[in-house]
Design an enzyme around this catalytic site. Structure first.
Site, PDB file in Angstrom:
ATOM      1  N   HIS A 149      50.623 -45.153 -53.966  1.00  0.00           N
ATOM      2  CA  HIS A 149      50.183 -45.942 -52.813  1.00  0.00           C
ATOM      3  C   HIS A 149      51.219 -47.030 -52.529  1.00  0.00           C
ATOM      4  O   HIS A 149      52.259 -47.110 -53.195  1.00  0.00           O
ATOM      5  CB  HIS A 149      48.772 -46.486 -53.020  1.00  0.00           C
ATOM      6  N   CYS A 153      38.333 -49.524 -72.599  1.00  0.00           N
ATOM      7  CA  CYS A 153      38.186 -49.110 -71.193  1.00  0.00           C
ATOM      8  C   CYS A 153      39.239 -48.053 -70.899  1.00  0.00           C
ATOM      9  O   CYS A 153      40.441 -48.334 -71.005  1.00  0.00           O
ATOM     10  CB  CYS A 153      38.356 -50.303 -70.250  1.00  0.00           C
ATOM     11  N   CYS A 160      33.990 -53.772 -67.395  1.00  0.00           N
ATOM     12  CA  CYS A 160      35.390 -54.096 -67.116  1.00  0.00           C
ATOM     13  C   CYS A 160      35.454 -54.572 -65.661  1.00  0.00           C
ATOM     14  O   CYS A 160      35.029 -53.849 -64.761  1.00  0.00           O
ATOM     15  CB  CYS A 160      36.268 -52.863 -67.317  1.00  0.00           C
ATOM     16  N   LYS A 209      40.071 -46.773 -53.794  1.00  0.00           N
ATOM     17  CA  LYS A 209      39.622 -45.545 -53.130  1.00  0.00           C
ATOM     18  C   LYS A 209      38.212 -45.714 -52.580  1.00  0.00           C
ATOM     19  O   LYS A 209      37.891 -45.218 -51.513  1.00  0.00           O
ATOM     20  CB  LYS A 209      39.638 -44.399 -54.149  1.00  0.00           C
TER      21      LYS A 209
HETATM   22  O1  ME8 Z   1      50.458 -49.825 -65.143  1.00  0.00           O
HETATM   23  N1  ME8 Z   1      50.485 -54.931 -55.525  1.00  0.00           N
HETATM   24  O2  ME8 Z   1      51.016 -47.867 -64.073  1.00  0.00           O
HETATM   25  P1  ME8 Z   1      50.362 -48.058 -62.630  1.00  0.00           P
HETATM   26  C1  ME8 Z   1      51.720 -54.912 -56.040  1.00  0.00           C
HETATM   27  N2  ME8 Z   1      51.689 -46.758 -66.350  1.00  0.00           N
HETATM   28  N3  ME8 Z   1      52.163 -53.974 -56.894  1.00  0.00           N
HETATM   29  C2  ME8 Z   1      51.326 -52.997 -57.256  1.00  0.00           C
HETATM   30  C3  ME8 Z   1      50.006 -52.949 -56.743  1.00  0.00           C
HETATM   31  C4  ME8 Z   1      49.601 -53.970 -55.829  1.00  0.00           C
HETATM   32  N4  ME8 Z   1      48.397 -54.006 -55.290  1.00  0.00           N
HETATM   33  N5  ME8 Z   1      49.404 -51.872 -57.282  1.00  0.00           N
HETATM   34  C5  ME8 Z   1      50.320 -51.262 -58.101  1.00  0.00           C
HETATM   35  C6  ME8 Z   1      50.938 -48.707 -65.139  1.00  0.00           C
HETATM   36  N6  ME8 Z   1      51.479 -51.930 -58.087  1.00  0.00           N
HETATM   37  C7  ME8 Z   1      51.628 -48.169 -66.382  1.00  0.00           C
HETATM   38  C8  ME8 Z   1      53.008 -48.794 -66.460  1.00  0.00           C
HETATM   39  S1  ME8 Z   1      55.373 -49.169 -67.642  1.00  0.00           S
HETATM   40  C9  ME8 Z   1      55.987 -48.965 -69.171  1.00  0.00           C
HETATM   41  C10 ME8 Z   1      53.784 -48.448 -67.692  1.00  0.00           C
HETATM   42  C11 ME8 Z   1      52.700 -51.545 -58.836  1.00  0.00           C
HETATM   43  O3  ME8 Z   1      50.475 -46.748 -61.967  1.00  0.00           O
HETATM   44  C12 ME8 Z   1      53.199 -52.685 -59.700  1.00  0.00           C
HETATM   45  O4  ME8 Z   1      54.541 -52.444 -60.022  1.00  0.00           O
HETATM   46  O5  ME8 Z   1      49.039 -48.698 -62.734  1.00  0.00           O
HETATM   47  C13 ME8 Z   1      52.352 -52.541 -60.941  1.00  0.00           C
HETATM   48  O6  ME8 Z   1      52.886 -53.255 -62.043  1.00  0.00           O
HETATM   49  C14 ME8 Z   1      52.408 -51.034 -61.130  1.00  0.00           C
HETATM   50  O7  ME8 Z   1      52.368 -50.528 -59.761  1.00  0.00           O
HETATM   51  C15 ME8 Z   1      51.280 -50.456 -61.958  1.00  0.00           C
HETATM   52  O8  ME8 Z   1      51.379 -49.056 -61.904  1.00  0.00           O
END
Ligand code: ME8
Length: 498
Positions: free
Chosen positions: A20, A128, A145, A299
Site C-alpha cells: 500500500h 499477538c 492488542c 482494510k
Molecule cells: O514491519 N505510514 O513489515 P511491514 C508510513 N516485516 N509508513 C508506513 C505505513 C504508514 N501508514 N505503513 C507501512 C514489517 N509503512 C517487517 C519489517 S525489517 C527487518 C522487517 C512502511 O510490511 C514503513 O516503512 O509491516 C514501516 O516501517 C513498514 O512499512 C512496515 O512494513
C-alpha cells in the site's frame, strides 16, 4: 573502484498483504536517496525485499488456500511489480525464503550461540500474531492488542533467548554519541527513553511456529521471524558467501523505515551485531507514520490506497512526487487522497510543467547576438545547489523538493517580470541572453529533479539537447555554462493538466 559507498535499505515488507501507499512511501524515499547518491558518483547499493516467514504469513496463506511458499511467491511478485511501476531502481531484492538468506541466518545464529549470547529457557506470555511479538500487559487495551483489536494468545514454550542486557549500555552509549545516528531528533529521544524501561532479553526462537528457519543448534525450534528479518541487511550482501562484497558495503549507511519498527532496528539489531563482533549501522532514520483522512489505513475501514491506482492515474513520476510531498519527511501526517489531483495540477502541471513549456516555446526564437546579463538566474541556480545537496545528505527529502520549487517559482516570476515575449521585438539581444539563461536553468532543474522524477528528467534533457550531460560527473553537470540552443527540441508537455 568508486571512493564512497552508500548502502541504503528499506524494511522488508510482510507478504501477508499487497503493498500500500505506506510501503511505497518508504521505498520511493529510499529510491530517491539512492538515485541522488548515484548522481554524486557514489557506489550505491540499495536493498529492499520481503519478510516471508512466521505465523502471520502462514495463516494468510492458509486463508488464501495456498501453500506458504506459493503464496509468498505470488505476493512477493506483487511487490516487485509495484516497485517496477514506480521506477524503483533497487540493486538487490531479498526474500527471506531464499536459500542465501536461510543459510546465512543459520551461520549468524551459530556465531551468537558460540559467543554465549544465546541461552535456553522457557517463555510464557501473550503473543499477538498480527504483530508477531509478545505483548506486555501494559500494551493491551481492554485485553486486546490495540493495533489488531484481537486478544493475544497465551503461549508457554521452550525458547532460546538473546542476552540483550549485556549490550544495552553500549548500544545506548553509541546512540547518545551519534556513533549510531538515530534520526530525526524526536525519534532519537524516544529511543533513548526506551532504555529507561525494563528491556528484557528477547526470545530468538519459537517452538510452535512451523513456517520459519530452523535453529541450527535445536531442530525443534524455528527462528523468531523478527530476529531473522533484521539479518536480511547482512545476508543479502554476502555475510555468508561473499566476504568481499560484505566488507565493501557493511555497515549500512542508512536503514530507512517508519517509527513503528524503530525499537527493533535501533536497539535489538545493534545489540545482535555487537554480540557477533560486527560493525553497527551508521544511521537509522524513521520517517513519520501517516493516516488517511485522519484514520489509520486499514482494510476494514476501506481507506487503503494502492500505489498502482495512483500510477494508473498520474504516471510513475507524479505518483512519486505526490507520495513524497504530503508533509515533512520525518513527521507524522495525514493524507487526503482527493487533494492529489489539485496538487498535481498546481505543483507539477502549472509550476514545473508550465515553466518548461513556456521557456521551450520562447526558446525557439533565440537568435544571434547577446545583450548583457543581470546575472540573477545564474546566482539563483548556484545558490540552490548547496541547499539542495545539504537537504539530500541530511535525508530531508521534502527540503530537497522545496529547493527545486524555489527555483521553479523564481523562474516563473523572472519570466513574468521580464516579459521576454515583448523583448523579442524591443530588445532581441536581451531576449537572447535571458532565454539562454532560462534554458540553462532548465538544464539544472532536470538534474535537480532526477532523483525524484527520473522519467521527466530524461525528457527534459532530451528536449534541451543535453543528454550528453550523462557522460559528465556531478560537478560537471552542476557547473553553470553557456547554453547551446542549437540542439534543443520543440518541447513536450511534461505533465498534462488533469
Ligand atoms: O514491519 N505510514 O513489515 P511491514 C508510513 N516485516 N509508513 C508506513 C505505513 C504508514 N501508514 N505503513 C507501512 C514489517 N509503512 C517487517 C519489517 S525489517 C527487518 C522487517 C512502511 O510490511 C514503513 O516503512 O509491516 C514501516 O516501517 C513498514 O512499512 C512496515 O512494513
Amino acid at each position: 573502484m568508486k571512493e564512497n559507498k552508500f548502502y541504503i535499505t528499506t524494511p522488508i515488507y510482510y507478504v501477508n498483504d499487497k503493498p500500500h501507499i505506506g510501503h511505497a512511501y518508504t521505498t520511493v524515499a529510499a529510491d530517491v536517496l539512492a538515485r541522488y547518491h548515484r548522481l554524486r558518483g557514489d557506489d550505491v547499493h540499495f536493498l529492499t525485499g520481503n519478510d516471508e516467514h512466521g505465523d502471520k504469513v502462514a495463516r494468510s496463506a492458509e486463508e488464501a488456500g495456498q501453500e506458504p511458499q506459493a503464496f509468498c511467491d505470488e505476493m512477493s511478485a506483487k511487490y516487485q511489480l509495484t516497485w517496477d511501476r514506480l521506477n524503483i531502481g533497487y540493486d538487490d531484492y531479498i526474500r527471506t525464503t531464499e536459500p542465501r538468506h536461510k543459510e546465512a541466518v543459520q551461520d549468524f545464529l551459530t556465531v551468537l550461540r558460540d559467543k554465549g549470547a544465546i541461552y535456553e529457557g522457557t517463555y510464557e506470555g501473550l503473543y499477538c500474531t498480527g504483530c508477531e511479538k509478545f505483548l506486555t500487559d501494559k500494551e493491551l487495551v481492554d485485553g486486546e492488542c490495540p493495533d489488531h483489536k484481537k486478544a493475544p494468545e497465551k503461549l508457554s514454550e521452550k525458547n532460546y533467548f538473546f542476552k540483550l542486557g549485556d549490550y544495552l549500555n553500549e548500544v545506548k552509549r553509541q546512540i547518545e554519541k551519534d556513533e549510531i545516528k538515530v534520526g530525526p531528533e524526536n525519534i532519537k529521544r524516544e529511543v533513548l527513553g526506551l532504555f529507561k524501561q525494563d528491556l528484557q532479553d528477547f526470545s530468538v526462537s519459537r517452538e510452535s511456529v512451523k513456517w520459519g528457519i530452523e535453529l541450527p543448534f535445536d531442530k525443534s525450534q524455528k527462528t523468531y521471524v523478527w530476529v531473522e528479518a533484521l539479518q536480511n541487511y547482512i545476508t543479502a550482501i554476502g555475510y555468508k558467501d561473499d566476504q568481499k562484497k560484505f566488507k565493501r558495503y557493511w555497515p549500512a549507511d542508512v536503514h530507512l523505515m517508519a517509527k513503528d519498527i524503530i525499537k527493533f532496528h535501533a536497539i535489538f539489531w545493534p545489540a545482535m551485531l555487537l554480540a557477533a563482533d560486527l560493525p553497527v549501522p551508521k544511521q537509522i532514520f524513521a520517517h513519520g507514520f501517516f493516516t488517511i483522512d485522519g484514520q489509520k489505513m486499514s482494510k476494514t475501514i476501506g481507506n487503503v490506497i494502492d500505489p498502482n491506482d495512483l500510477v494508473d492515474e498520474y504516471g510513475a513520476d507524479a505518483t512519486r512526487y505526490l507520495i513524497l510531498s504530503q508533509f515533512p519527511f520525518g513527521q507524522d501526517g495525514d493524507i487526503k487522497a482527493e487533494k492529489f489531483a489539485e496538487q498535481y495540477n498546481d505543483q507539477l502541471a502549472n509550476n514545473l510543467g508550465n515553466m518548461f513549456s513556456r521557456v521551450m516555446k520562447l526558446g525557439q526564437d533565440v537568435g544571434d547576438g547577446k545583450g548583457e546579463s543581470d546575472g540573477r538566474i545564474e546566482k539563483k541556480v548556484n545558490e540552490i545547489w548547496p541547499s539542495f545537496e545539504k537537504a539530500m545528505k541530511d535525508l530531508q527529502i521534502d527540503q530537497g523538493l522545496e529547493a527545486v520549487r524555489t527555483l521553479t517559482d523564481f523562474g516563473n516570476k523572472y519570466i513574468d517580470t521580464n516579459k521576454p515575449w515583448k523583448l523579442k521585438k524591443t530588445d532581441p539581444g536581451k531576449f537572447n541572453v535571458i532565454m539562454l539563461e532560462l534554458l540553462e536553468m532548465l538544464r539544472h532543474i532536470a538534474w535537480l529533479v532526477q532523483p525524484f522524477l527520473p522519467e521527466t528528467s530524461d525528457k527534459m534533457l532530451e528536449q534541451l539537447g543535453a543528454t550528453s550531460d550523462k557522460d559528465l560527473d556531478h560537478d560537471g553537470r552542476k557547473k553553470w555554462r553557456e547554453f547551446d540552443a542549437a540542439k534543443m527540441g520543440e518541447g513536450v508537455i511534461l505533465f498534462p493538466r488533469i
